[in-house]
Motif scaffolding. Structure first.
Motif, PDB file in Angstrom:
ATOM      1  N   LEU B  21       0.782  -1.354  -0.030  1.00 41.15           N
ATOM      2  CA  LEU B  21      -0.041  -0.099  -0.053  1.00 41.15           C
ATOM      3  C   LEU B  21       0.997   1.363   0.183  1.00 41.15           C
ATOM      4  N   GLU B  22       1.790   1.299   0.761  1.00 38.56           N
ATOM      5  CA  GLU B  22       2.791   2.334   0.785  1.00 38.56           C
ATOM      6  C   GLU B  22       3.396   2.526  -0.563  1.00 38.56           C
ATOM      7  N   GLY B  23       4.060   1.578  -1.268  1.00 37.25           N
ATOM      8  CA  GLY B  23       4.444   1.665  -2.449  1.00 37.25           C
ATOM      9  C   GLY B  23       3.621   2.067  -3.312  1.00 37.25           C
ATOM     10  N   ALA B  24       2.432   1.751  -3.212  1.00 34.68           N
ATOM     11  CA  ALA B  24       1.190   2.069  -4.286  1.00 34.68           C
ATOM     12  C   ALA B  24       0.479   3.463  -4.282  1.00 34.68           C
ATOM     13  N   HIS B  25       0.991   4.151  -3.108  1.00 33.81           N
ATOM     14  CA  HIS B  25       0.081   5.384  -2.959  1.00 33.81           C
ATOM     15  C   HIS B  25      -0.152   6.356  -3.927  1.00 33.81           C
ATOM     16  N   ASP B  26       0.956   6.361  -4.863  1.00 30.62           N
ATOM     17  CA  ASP B  26       0.749   7.430  -5.875  1.00 30.62           C
ATOM     18  C   ASP B  26      -0.129   6.923  -7.153  1.00 30.62           C
ATOM     19  N   ARG B  27      -0.007   5.640  -7.061  1.00 30.07           N
ATOM     20  CA  ARG B  27      -1.170   5.000  -7.912  1.00 30.07           C
ATOM     21  C   ARG B  27      -2.575   5.061  -7.432  1.00 30.07           C
ATOM     22  N   LEU B  28      -2.604   4.919  -6.015  1.00 29.68           N
ATOM     23  CA  LEU B  28      -3.894   5.114  -5.482  1.00 29.68           C
ATOM     24  C   LEU B  28      -4.528   6.668  -6.028  1.00 29.68           C
ATOM     25  N   ALA B 127      -6.924  -0.978  -4.392  1.00 27.39           N
ATOM     26  CA  ALA B 127      -5.486  -0.912  -3.466  1.00 27.39           C
ATOM     27  C   ALA B 127      -5.607  -2.407  -2.727  1.00 27.39           C
ATOM     28  N   PHE B 128      -6.602  -2.620  -2.149  1.00 30.43           N
ATOM     29  CA  PHE B 128      -6.768  -3.844  -1.141  1.00 30.43           C
ATOM     30  C   PHE B 128      -6.629  -5.079  -2.015  1.00 30.43           C
ATOM     31  N   ALA B 129      -7.249  -4.911  -3.175  1.00 34.82           N
ATOM     32  CA  ALA B 129      -7.255  -6.296  -3.903  1.00 34.82           C
ATOM     33  C   ALA B 129      -5.919  -6.572  -4.430  1.00 34.82           C
ATOM     34  N   ARG B 130      -4.967  -5.567  -4.796  1.00 32.74           N
ATOM     35  CA  ARG B 130      -3.462  -5.735  -5.240  1.00 32.74           C
ATOM     36  C   ARG B 130      -2.557  -5.948  -4.182  1.00 32.74           C
ATOM     37  N   ALA B 131      -3.034  -5.535  -2.932  1.00 33.07           N
ATOM     38  CA  ALA B 131      -2.201  -5.747  -1.756  1.00 33.07           C
ATOM     39  C   ALA B 131      -2.280  -7.046  -1.338  1.00 33.07           C
ATOM     40  N   LEU B 387      -5.790   3.640   5.250  1.00 36.64           N
ATOM     41  CA  LEU B 387      -5.807   2.394   4.526  1.00 36.64           C
ATOM     42  C   LEU B 387      -5.426   1.098   5.260  1.00 36.64           C
ATOM     43  N   LYS B 388      -4.354   1.180   6.078  1.00 35.27           N
ATOM     44  CA  LYS B 388      -3.739   0.027   6.656  1.00 35.27           C
ATOM     45  C   LYS B 388      -4.732  -0.340   7.707  1.00 35.27           C
ATOM     46  N   ALA B 389      -5.337   0.628   8.200  1.00 41.76           N
ATOM     47  CA  ALA B 389      -6.457   0.326   9.299  1.00 41.76           C
ATOM     48  C   ALA B 389      -7.753  -0.437   8.869  1.00 41.76           C
ATOM     49  N   GLY B 390      -8.011   0.136   7.571  1.00 45.02           N
ATOM     50  CA  GLY B 390      -9.003  -0.743   6.823  1.00 45.02           C
ATOM     51  C   GLY B 390      -8.750  -2.229   6.454  1.00 45.02           C
ATOM     52  N   LEU B 391      -7.419  -2.365   5.977  1.00 46.33           N
ATOM     53  CA  LEU B 391      -6.954  -3.584   5.637  1.00 46.33           C
ATOM     54  C   LEU B 391      -7.105  -4.420   6.943  1.00 46.33           C
ATOM     55  N   ALA B 392      -6.573  -4.080   7.986  1.00 47.28           N
ATOM     56  CA  ALA B 392      -6.384  -4.870   9.312  1.00 47.28           C
ATOM     57  C   ALA B 392      -7.921  -5.112   9.904  1.00 47.28           C
ATOM     58  N   ALA B 393      -8.816  -4.109   9.641  1.00 50.63           N
ATOM     59  CA  ALA B 393     -10.357  -4.429   9.954  1.00 50.63           C
ATOM     60  C   ALA B 393     -10.958  -5.735   9.217  1.00 50.63           C
ATOM     61  N   PHE B 394     -10.567  -5.795   7.941  1.00 47.58           N
ATOM     62  CA  PHE B 394     -11.395  -6.704   7.196  1.00 47.58           C
ATOM     63  C   PHE B 394     -10.660  -8.019   7.259  1.00 47.58           C
ATOM     64  N   LEU B 395      -9.152  -7.804   7.347  1.00 48.84           N
ATOM     65  CA  LEU B 395      -8.398  -9.195   7.583  1.00 48.84           C
ATOM     66  C   LEU B 395      -8.862  -9.818   8.964  1.00 48.84           C
ATOM     67  N   GLY B 396      -9.224  -9.157   9.945  1.00 51.29           N
ATOM     68  CA  GLY B 396      -9.399  -9.605  11.213  1.00 51.29           C
ATOM     69  C   GLY B 396     -10.710 -10.135  11.332  1.00 51.29           C
ATOM     70  N   VAL B 397     -11.493  -9.815  10.202  1.00 51.64           N
ATOM     71  CA  VAL B 397     -12.644 -10.721  10.179  1.00 51.64           C
ATOM     72  C   VAL B 397     -12.827 -11.830   9.290  1.00 51.64           C
ATOM     73  N   VAL B 398     -12.050 -11.504   8.051  1.00 46.42           N
ATOM     74  CA  VAL B 398     -12.037 -12.691   7.070  1.00 46.42           C
ATOM     75  C   VAL B 398     -11.046 -13.898   7.467  1.00 46.42           C
TER      76      VAL B 398
END
Lengths: 402, 402
Positions: B21-28, B127-131, B387-398
């Motif tokens: 996600l860090e590396g892809a921030h410009d793409r975001l 970004a999530f999908a690619r991460a 973004l990282k918080a969002g990633l952690a939130a859904f990975l914590g559930v899934v």
């Protein structure tokens, strides 16, 4: 000296002019059709004006010309040069560009948008001009033939306004006829004044839920419109108001950033019109202040702007003025039952300036003006009776030299 | 098995995804701009949906597709196949066709209608999908990426309503995230219910001058809207109202035959929502009766019709459910002070059906949503932390497989 209507009707030159109108009735019809089929939308009267100009020139008006606003003006000098009577009809129609203006004929009925309001009036001016020449009529006062722009709607009477405020003859005009629409039974002697506003209320907008509490311009509009509905007005002065068109807002879940209402105010009394105009502004100011007090202005306050989109002055021509008495006598002499009427026409401008003015019909019958189904009936007896009454009316004012 | 947030954050695959996600921030940022500049007015999300679909396919979703209502759906299978968690963002904006949606940039601030609500959410899904792929993450449950139509306004949640009532996966969804708008400090766990009306007032109309005195539907509308503004509501139950869109009337010189106002009513309390709904109907009835008493009904009376155009169910996700606790822990772990909030979002539908659901932010900062001045700030530290918080939130559930 003006001539009394009974004497005028007995005059051989009047008889000669009337006979010319009879003989030229088919030409009148042809010219009504020709001019109707040249579109003249609001603010786009140029083509019809050019055609009318070309038709006036051979009718004895080599000097006919366009004035600065786009009116066709054609001067016919009288003997005395002491006064000037305008004979006018308006070039514009209410119909937008692209409207099918081709004329359909069924017997003596002709159908087309704008044919009665006021294209027949233009053809009548041409017929009058030729009839005067055919009968070798010399008038006392000058006659100024005017085919004017901007009578309808947003045109806001700009053609005749120009004639009286900036035109070359503005200080010389002593009387004004506008020949507008077929009906001969009503003579307009009172000008309904109007002030028209596009009132826009603006605010910061915001999300309907998360920004709840923020000022909403729709509430200021509502208070204004409700206040308008409760205004007290005089029926004697025919004072009226209408909230006519509403709009604004973008989405059900957004507090609008901008809403508007179009308001029409009218009266035959300049004082009453001024009073309700002031009252409307006061209503807007109060409603804006109340909404800014009711809601949060943290993201911005409500403001309002009343844009004047129409301004027609009120006025009247005295019932005992020559232009009214001569017109009424002429109409009665040709069998019309005359009613005096108030309306908003090109005559508003001279009436508001104290120049005696009337709106009179153009002859024949007609209906459905301002709709695509507009029609006129050119059945010769009624059509010619109306034309002759119009001829008698203006000759009664302008005076006939022996 | 879901994974506890502390364990997740310590996991090397999470670190790899976060690094991606860090590396892809410009793409975001580029994709936020690209998608924002594709207009997506209500009911006209097709172009943006097609673009999003073409961007998802190369991100490992060869089978991504449009469903019957126009949502883009892309399934990423998990190992167990035992559950399915939706990650969604909405395609539509509140802005009508023709709105200038070009993005203006000032430093890290980007300005454009719809850019934060919810176009950043769409770019976050990509970004999530690619991460996940970049970190070779396999999840326990299935993930269903959904870019949905009809979240705003008249859309009435039709995209997510379809997903849960008619869509192919309707019986399999066990949890639901909607990523909507930048702010990370608030987690929506309560669904604000809403009732939305298109209220039409009709009357006989007529000429503004000659038919003056006739009842005017704009006055009944005005009294209704002014009454609405004066309704007393509870801030505890977040009960709100808004007169949002106005329209009607045809011409400045005509009493309108029909005018309308669109009204938005909301509450987290079904009882309060019912109360203001009843009050609105009472206001309409009273205003109609008052206008029929004020004006002349000789040509016809004022009538009104309140057409229900939106009906969003209230609901809530229990505070102790995994989706809430995992999301709150993830947000706290990344330094956000989490507030539990009530709103009307795509999560209303699953909440009302008992499917655990939250609305969570998309990172960065933003403001002035639903106005032309909408903006986001993509300053990288705050943006990536969200973004990282969002990633952690859904990975914590899934759940993350080793």
């Amino acid at each position: 000296m003006p001539i009394a209507v009974p004497a005028l009707l007995a005059h051989p030159k009047f008889a000669a002019a009337a006979a010319y109108l009879e003989g030229a009735h088919d030409r009148l019809i042809e010219e009504i059709i020709q001019l109707t089929e040249i579109p003249a939308p609001p603010f786009k009267e140029e083509r019809r004006a050019a055609a009318f100009l070309e038709m006036m020139r051979p009718a004895g008006f080599a000097d006919a010309k366009l004035d600065a606003i786009g009116n066709v003006v054609a001067l016919r000098k009288g003997r005395s040069g002491g006064g000037m009577i305008v004979l006018s009809a308006h070039l514009d129609t209410v119909f937008p560009e692209g409207t099918d203006v081709s004329v359909r004929r069924e017997g003596t009925k002709l159908f087309a948008p704008g044919i009665g309001d006021d294209t027949r009036g233009l053809a009548a001016l041409l017929a009058f001009a030729r009839a005067l020449d055919a009968a070798a009529i010399e008038t006392e006062a000058d006659l100024l033939f005017v085919a004017d722009v901007g009578e309808e709607g947003r045109g806001d009477l700009r053609g005749i306004r120009h004639l009286f405020t900036e035109g070359e003859f503005r200080d010389r005009i002593t009387g004004f006829f506008t020949f507008d629409s077929p009906d001969m039974d009503e003579l307009v002697v009172t000008a309904v004044g109007s002030r028209r506003y596009h009132v826009v209320f603006r605010g910061p907008g915001g999300h309907s839920f998360s920004a709840f509490g923020t000022v909403n311009p729709a509430y200021a509009l509502a208070e204004t419109v409700l206040g308008l509905s409760r205004m007290s007005v005089s029926s004697e002065t025919r004072t009226t108001f209408s909230a006519s068109v509403l709009g604004g807002g973008t989405s059900i879940n957004a507090i609008p950033e901008e809403v508007f209402v179009d308001v029409d105010l009218r009266s035959i009394s300049p004082e009453d019109l001024a009073r309700i105009d002031t009252e409307l502004h006061r209503l807007v100011d109060t409603a804006v202040a109340n909404e800014n007090a009711r809601g949060s202005t943290e993201s911005g306050a409500i403001t309002a702007e009343a844009v004047l989109i129409g301004d027609r002055p009120a006025g009247a021509t005295p019932r005992d003025s020559l232009i009214v008495t001569a017109s009424a006598e002429a109409l009665a002499a040709f069998g019309f039952e005359v009613g005096f009427r108030a309306s908003s026409t090109d005559a508003n401008i001279p009436m508001s300036l104290g120049v005696p003015a009337v709106m009179i019909g153009t002859g024949g019958k007609g209906g459905r003006a301002h709709t695509l189904a507009e029609w006129i009936d050119v059945e010769p007896e009624t059509s010619l009776r109306g034309l002759k009454a119009g001829l008698a009316a203006f000759l009664g004012v302008v005076g006939l030299c022996d």
